[in-house]
Design a protein around this motif. Sequence first.
Motif, short mmCIF file in Angstrom:
data_model
loop_
_atom_site.label_atom_id
_atom_site.label_comp_id
_atom_site.label_asym_id
_atom_site.label_seq_id
_atom_site.Cartn_x
_atom_site.Cartn_y
_atom_site.Cartn_z
N LEU A 251 38.81 13.10 77.67
CA LEU A 251 39.73 12.53 76.68
C LEU A 251 39.33 11.11 76.27
N SER A 252 38.22 10.63 76.80
CA SER A 252 37.84 9.23 76.52
C SER A 252 37.59 8.94 75.05
N PRO A 253 37.27 9.93 74.20
CA PRO A 253 37.17 9.61 72.76
C PRO A 253 38.49 9.16 72.15
N VAL A 254 39.61 9.50 72.77
CA VAL A 254 40.90 9.17 72.16
C VAL A 254 41.82 8.33 73.05
N LEU A 255 41.53 8.27 74.35
CA LEU A 255 42.36 7.47 75.26
C LEU A 255 41.45 6.61 76.13
N ASN A 256 41.84 5.36 76.37
CA ASN A 256 41.03 4.52 77.26
C ASN A 256 41.36 4.88 78.71
N LEU A 257 40.70 4.23 79.63
CA LEU A 257 40.85 4.61 81.04
C LEU A 257 42.29 4.43 81.51
N GLN A 258 42.88 3.29 81.17
CA GLN A 258 44.26 3.06 81.61
C GLN A 258 45.20 4.12 81.04
N GLU A 259 45.01 4.43 79.77
CA GLU A 259 45.87 5.45 79.13
C GLU A 259 45.68 6.82 79.80
N ALA B 43 55.14 13.46 79.25
CA ALA B 43 53.71 13.55 78.88
C ALA B 43 53.57 13.72 77.37
N LYS B 44 54.40 14.58 76.81
CA LYS B 44 54.37 14.79 75.36
C LYS B 44 54.80 13.53 74.63
N ASN B 45 55.81 12.87 75.11
CA ASN B 45 56.32 11.65 74.47
C ASN B 45 55.26 10.54 74.49
N TYR B 46 54.49 10.52 75.59
CA TYR B 46 53.44 9.49 75.71
C TYR B 46 52.40 9.67 74.59
N ILE B 47 52.01 10.91 74.37
CA ILE B 47 51.01 11.19 73.32
C ILE B 47 51.64 11.03 71.93
N ASP B 48 52.91 11.41 71.83
CA ASP B 48 53.64 11.27 70.56
C ASP B 48 53.63 9.83 70.04
N ARG B 49 53.66 8.90 70.99
CA ARG B 49 53.70 7.47 70.61
C ARG B 49 52.33 6.98 70.13
N LYS B 50 51.31 7.74 70.36
CA LYS B 50 49.96 7.27 70.01
C LYS B 50 49.32 8.08 68.88
N PHE B 51 49.77 9.30 68.71
CA PHE B 51 49.11 10.18 67.73
C PHE B 51 50.15 10.95 66.92
N LYS C 23 46.28 20.05 57.75
CA LYS C 23 45.43 20.36 56.60
C LYS C 23 45.15 21.86 56.63
N ARG C 24 44.26 22.30 55.78
CA ARG C 24 43.91 23.73 55.84
C ARG C 24 43.34 24.02 57.23
N GLY C 25 43.62 25.19 57.72
CA GLY C 25 43.08 25.56 59.04
C GLY C 25 43.87 24.93 60.17
N ARG C 26 43.14 24.55 61.19
CA ARG C 26 43.79 24.08 62.43
C ARG C 26 44.47 22.72 62.20
N VAL C 27 45.57 22.52 62.86
CA VAL C 27 46.25 21.22 62.84
C VAL C 27 45.41 20.23 63.65
N GLY C 28 45.26 19.03 63.11
CA GLY C 28 44.45 18.01 63.79
C GLY C 28 45.31 16.91 64.37
N LEU C 29 44.63 15.91 64.93
CA LEU C 29 45.30 14.79 65.62
C LEU C 29 44.78 13.50 64.99
N VAL C 30 45.68 12.64 64.57
CA VAL C 30 45.23 11.34 64.06
C VAL C 30 46.02 10.24 64.76
N PRO C 31 45.35 9.14 65.10
CA PRO C 31 46.06 8.02 65.74
C PRO C 31 46.94 7.30 64.73
N TYR C 32 48.02 6.75 65.23
CA TYR C 32 48.87 5.94 64.34
C TYR C 32 48.11 4.67 63.95
#
Length: 208
Positions: free
Chosen positions: A16-24, A186-194, A199-208
């Motif tokens: 998950l390091s592409p989207v979360l740092n070590l502490q996260e 756990a869901k709320n934690y990610i909700d606050r960041k992404f 779009k067409r096809g699969r739903v993606g994830l974008v950071p706030y």
Amino acid sequence: MRAVIPYKKAGAKSRLSPVLNLQEREEFVELMLNQVIDSLKEAGIEKIDILSPSVYGLEVMARARVLLDEKDLNEALNRYLEEAEEPVLIVMADLPLLSKEHIKEITSTEKDICIVPGKGGGTNALFIKNPSNYRVRYYGSSFLTHCSIAEDSGQNFEVYDSFMAGTDIDEPEDLVELLIHGKGPAKNYIDRKFKLEVKRGRVGLVPY
Ligand SMILES: Nc1nc2c(ncn2[C@@H]2O[C@H](COP(=O)(O)OP(=O)(O)OP(=O)(O)O)[C@@H](O)[C@H]2O)c(=O)[nH]1
Ligand SMILES: C[C@H](OP(=O)(O)O)C(=O)O
């Protein structure tokens, strides 16, 4: 019956390091662990062990017994199985969509073993009625390996087919499933960041 959750907080979830740092990642994995413990308790499982190579992140854990074993995942779990004198449910800590209903169904199997496949060939959970007769071998295509180990030891097994129980959080795209289907810290934690990107096809994830 007892449940064991293999858990390693230090450097957790490197994929998950592409989207979360070590502490996260370490904060996040602790939230997922506690949700797995919640589900186990809600399913009525009273004896819960956390098997970890270090006490890091478990210094004040009072919800489960902490067992320390510096061996790697497989060696530590196989030692645990050797010493177990009752059915064992091995549940990974990265399963925030796992519910008490799943756990009750998995542990109600009529077979000797119930195997819960994860994505990409992994094994998310293993219910083993006769732990002295079984050994684990995680990593790689561990689901197929664990099916073979059951067959080779003359034990029958059930494959528990569940999208939710089969969703372990390893890669950034897995966070989409957590945002869509999950609930709790756990869901709320990610909700606050992404947020979800529809779009067409699969739903993606974008950071706030
Ligand atoms: N006891 C123990 N548990 C481990 C060890 N390595 C991983 N785990 C746990 O085993 C489960 C599955 O591990 P992975 O999905 O590979 O977790 P991870 O190692 O944090 O993830 P990556 O760094 O992305 O490979 C998780 O519950 C981890 O916390 C280990 O060396 N010992
Ligand atoms: C431990 C490993 O987890 P994964 O890397 O597949 O999430 C496995 O299930 O074999």
